[in-house]
Design a protein around this motif. Structure first.
Motif, PDB file in Angstrom:
ATOM      1  N   TYR A  59       0.878  -1.167   0.000  1.00  0.00           N
ATOM      2  CA  TYR A  59       0.000   0.000   0.000  1.00  0.00           C
ATOM      3  C   TYR A  59       0.909   1.208   0.000  1.00  0.00           C
ATOM      4  O   TYR A  59       1.888   1.249   0.755  1.00  0.00           O
ATOM      5  N   PHE A  61       1.956   5.150  -2.337  1.00  0.00           N
ATOM      6  CA  PHE A  61       1.666   6.189  -3.333  1.00  0.00           C
ATOM      7  C   PHE A  61       2.681   6.091  -4.461  1.00  0.00           C
ATOM      8  O   PHE A  61       3.835   5.743  -4.243  1.00  0.00           O
ATOM      9  N   LYS A  67      -2.780   7.166  -4.746  1.00  0.00           N
ATOM     10  CA  LYS A  67      -2.805   5.958  -3.922  1.00  0.00           C
ATOM     11  C   LYS A  67      -2.651   4.731  -4.804  1.00  0.00           C
ATOM     12  O   LYS A  67      -3.254   4.652  -5.872  1.00  0.00           O
ATOM     13  N   ILE A  68      -1.842   3.791  -4.346  1.00  0.00           N
ATOM     14  CA  ILE A  68      -1.752   2.519  -5.057  1.00  0.00           C
ATOM     15  C   ILE A  68      -1.828   1.349  -4.078  1.00  0.00           C
ATOM     16  O   ILE A  68      -1.416   1.466  -2.924  1.00  0.00           O
ATOM     17  N   GLU A  69      -2.373   0.242  -4.564  1.00  0.00           N
ATOM     18  CA  GLU A  69      -2.373  -1.011  -3.827  1.00  0.00           C
ATOM     19  C   GLU A  69      -2.012  -2.068  -4.853  1.00  0.00           C
ATOM     20  O   GLU A  69      -2.731  -2.222  -5.848  1.00  0.00           O
ATOM     21  N   ARG A  83      -4.596  -1.635  -7.969  1.00  0.00           N
ATOM     22  CA  ARG A  83      -5.719  -0.702  -7.926  1.00  0.00           C
ATOM     23  C   ARG A  83      -5.352   0.502  -7.071  1.00  0.00           C
ATOM     24  O   ARG A  83      -4.359   0.504  -6.381  1.00  0.00           O
TER      25      ARG A  83
ATOM     26  N   ASP B 119      -6.844   8.949   1.856  1.00  0.00           N
ATOM     27  CA  ASP B 119      -5.398   9.152   1.768  1.00  0.00           C
ATOM     28  C   ASP B 119      -4.742   9.174   3.137  1.00  0.00           C
ATOM     29  O   ASP B 119      -3.677   8.574   3.345  1.00  0.00           O
ATOM     30  N   TRP B 122      -4.351   5.672   4.460  1.00  0.00           N
ATOM     31  CA  TRP B 122      -3.930   4.662   3.496  1.00  0.00           C
ATOM     32  C   TRP B 122      -2.746   3.839   4.013  1.00  0.00           C
ATOM     33  O   TRP B 122      -1.723   4.369   4.395  1.00  0.00           O
ATOM     34  N   GLY B 123      -2.924   2.525   4.011  1.00  0.00           N
ATOM     35  CA  GLY B 123      -1.848   1.634   4.419  1.00  0.00           C
ATOM     36  C   GLY B 123      -1.764   1.392   5.920  1.00  0.00           C
ATOM     37  O   GLY B 123      -1.038   0.516   6.360  1.00  0.00           O
TER      38      GLY B 123
END
Lengths: 83, 169
Positions: A59, A61, A67-69, A83, B119, B122-123
């Motif tokens: 997870y 950026f 944002k990336i996964e 995604r 955001d 996120w993670g």
């Protein structure tokens, strides 16, 4: 009534569909630290994990700040899902 | 609607399934994927409709008419063990409390799910952990819901499971 409860229990055991990346043993997988360091050239990584579906998942950026996964095949490092 | 032959009107039934079906579906749809999110928000929308109904409707769906008081719960538990007949036009006290927890659970699933996509979070592990936790409590509440329906069936000698489809209690 018993059948309904039983059915419900059965169904709930099928739950949590999963992305699967490989069936190869972990001995064939790329070293996690090296792989992660390599990815850090392209992505800002917030989380790196090994999934129950045998994927390396990150997870974070991308360079553009989006944002990336991403799920990677841990054997050859190819992207299985993004995604 | 009267106490002799109470029934669930079509809006109650539609809203019930609008909340319930997405919740069940989402155990099968992979978390994080677009279908899972869309379906989850459908459930939240149903919850919003139920909230509006709980504020504006005149009948048993109104939140004010839910028998939530401690005396009501005690009376109901008493009657369950005394085997005396008592019909509730709407939800009985135990059911009412279960539904409040179910609605809150759906709400918390929605909030934690939404946070997972932000955001700022996120993670991070904790929004995901929260979402997972509420998916477990959801299963417990669902089990209680079904158990209550089964006991209702036995107690009142009626097919309670069909009530939210046919409307007849």
């Amino acid at each position: 009534m018993k059948t309904l409860l039983f059915g419900f229990l059965m169904i709930s055991s099928l739950s949590y569909a999963e992305t699967k990346c490989t069936t190869e043993p972990t001995s064939k997988w790329k070293d996690q630290e090296t792989f992660k360091k390599d990815l850090e050239k392209t992505y800002t990584i917030k989380k790196f994990k090994v999934t129950p579906g045998n994927c390396y998942e990150i997870y974070g950026f991308d360079k553009a700040g989006k944002k990336i996964e991403i799920y990677f095949n841990p054997v050859d490092g190819s992207i299985v899902k993004q995604r | 609607m009267n106490s002799r032959n109470p029934h669930w009107d079509v809006y109650t039934r539609l809203i019930h399934w609008l909340i319930a079906i997405p919740v069940i579906l989402n155990y099968f749809l992979e978390t994080g994927d677009m279908p899972h999110k869309v379906v989850g928000y459908l459930s939240l929308f149903g919850l919003l409709l139920r909230a509006l109904m709980g504020i504006w409707s005149q009948g048993t769906a109104n939140f004010k008419n839910l028998p939530l008081k401690k005396e009501e719960v005690k009376k109901f538990l008493q009657f369950l063990f005394d085997r005396k007949f008592q019909a509730y036009p709407g939800h009985n006290p135990l059911a009412s409390w279960t539904y409040i927890f179910i609605w809150l659970n759906v709400l918390f699933l929605g909030i934690s799910g939404f946070m997972m996509g932000m955001d700022q979070f996120w993670g991070l592990d904790w929004p995901e952990d929260l979402h997972r936790f509420f998916s477990y409590t959801m299963q417990v509440l669902l089990f209680l819901h079904l158990l209550g329906l089964a006991l209702d069936s036995i107690k009142y000698k009626r097919v309670s499971f069909l009530a939210m489809i046919t409307g007849k209690k």
